[in-house]
Each structure stands twice: as C-alpha cells, then as structure tokens.
Design an enzyme around this catalytic site. Structure first.
Site, PDB file in Angstrom:
ATOM      1  CE1 TYR A 197      37.646  42.711  47.773  1.00  0.00           C
ATOM      2  CE2 TYR A 197      36.417  42.165  49.749  1.00  0.00           C
ATOM      3  CZ  TYR A 197      36.886  43.099  48.856  1.00  0.00           C
ATOM      4  OH  TYR A 197      36.604  44.424  49.064  1.00  0.00           O
ATOM      5  CD  GLU A 199      44.682  44.592  50.008  1.00  0.00           C
ATOM      6  OE1 GLU A 199      44.185  45.725  50.067  1.00  0.00           O
ATOM      7  OE2 GLU A 199      44.423  43.780  49.097  1.00  0.00           O
TER       8      GLU A 199
END
Length: 221
Positions: A147, A154
């Site tokens: 994550y 991102e």
C-alpha cells in the site's frame, strides 16, 4: 430458486476473479521480463494491454457492491478503484511522457502483486468455498508494504505529470462555451494529490482494522 441464484453468483464471481487474476499475472510477468531485458523505461509499453484490461475490469466491482453480489462497502471500493483508474487512464495513458519514469515500475509491481494475492484469495474462496490460512494471511498482510509503495508511486506520478498536463491543456474546458462553465485538468490533478493526504491514512487505518478482524476470526475458527 435461491440455491440456483447462489450457484450462478459463485460461478460468475469465480470466472471474474480468475480472469482478472490472469490479467495481473501478465502485468507482473511483462514488467519483470522487460525490467530484466530492457530497463524500466520500457516497462509500461510492455505491460500496457493487460494493465488496461485488468484495471478497467475492476469497474465491475463497484457494480458488484451496488447490487449486493459482494459484501465490500462501496465507500471503500469506490475511492480505491477511482484512484487506480485515474492513474491508469488519466495519467499514464493520457500523458506518454510519464511512462518511462522508474515510478511506473514500482507502481506496477506494487499493484500487480497486491492484485494477484487479492484475486487469488477471492477466486479460491468462490470456487472452493474456503481459503488456506497462508493465503488469508497474505491477503490481509501484504498491504502493509505494498500500500505504501503503491500510494507513493501514484502520488509521485501525478506530480511528475503536472507540467505535461499544464502544457497540453488536455481535457480542459475553456470559456466561452455553450455550458457557460470551465474545467482545468491541471488543478483537478493537484486536487487529486490533495485528496491523497487525508485519504491515504484513513484507508490504511481501515485496512488495518480489516486485517485485525479477519486474522482474529481465523484464529477462533
């Protein structure tokens, strides 16, 4: 009749999960193969087709939640899938200048490993009615690292895309127009980065709570 629809549901979800799993396996294979043979600059081009397929197919998961096929809350499913689609189509596909950056490699490796584990978990669960303990542990533990690497990649790629978004004015709506409104994709991308700041820790805490619940239940059983 209820048993028939339950069987149809399991067959459909099994097919869905195994199909998308195959897509993510292809992504990881092409990423690692290209990284070894050509370098990170060519990773996106090699993995583009299975990436677009596998990530876009996830839109169906929103529908699954809405119609009650799965118990996943739409409040957690929607932001995760929306952010992935924004990166896949709104950044990487739309702005080729970002595709050769090393963060694309870390993004695709993080996404593909996480999704291979997740779709394997649900594929086994829907097909066989159970999941082995090691796969359950992976499902609720791998995110602890993936994550963080995924979210960092991102945000980094959105930031890297900003000058290209601004220069191209792609997806912008300028006045005057018949709708009497305007839209600037550059500021929308900045807003997206801003959403990651409070949103990422919140989602991480949610996933930690899910992990605690799932592993505790597993121990009791």
């Amino acid at each position: 009749m209820a048993g028939f629809f339950s069987l149809l549901r399991r067959l459909y979800l099994s097919l869905y999960n195994w199909t998308v799993l195959f897509g993510w396996c292809q992504v990881l294979y092409f990423v690692l193969k290209t990284l070894n043979e050509s370098g990170h600059e060519h990773v996106y081009d090699a993995a583009e087709k299975p990436l677009l397929f596998a990530q876009t197919a996830a839109v169906l998961e929103i529908l699954h939640g809405l119609v009650g096929l799965v118990r996943s809350p739409i409040t957690s499913t929607l932001p995760q899938i929306s952010s992935r689609l924004f990166l896949t189509w709104g950044i990487l596909w739309s702005f080729p200048e970002t595709r050769s950056h090393v963060l694309v490699t870390s993004l695709l490796i993080s996404w593909s490993i996480a999704e291979i584990i997740r779709y394997s978990f649900f594929g086994v669960k829907e097909t066989f009615g159970f999941t082995p303990s090691w796969l359950l542990w992976l499902r609720y533990s791998s995110f602890l690292v993936l994550y963080i690497t995924g979210i960092s990649s991102e945000v980094g790629l959105i930031y890297i895309a900003l000058p290209f978004i601004k220069a191209s004015e792609k997806y912008c709506i300028r006045m005057p127009n018949k709708w009497n409104s305007s839209f600037d994709y550059f500021y929308a991308a900045i807003a997206a980065i801003g959403i990651y700041v409070p949103g990422s820790p919140h989602l991480y805490k949610y996933m930690l709570a899910q992990r605690k619940r799932a592993l505790s239940k597993s121990k009791r059983e």
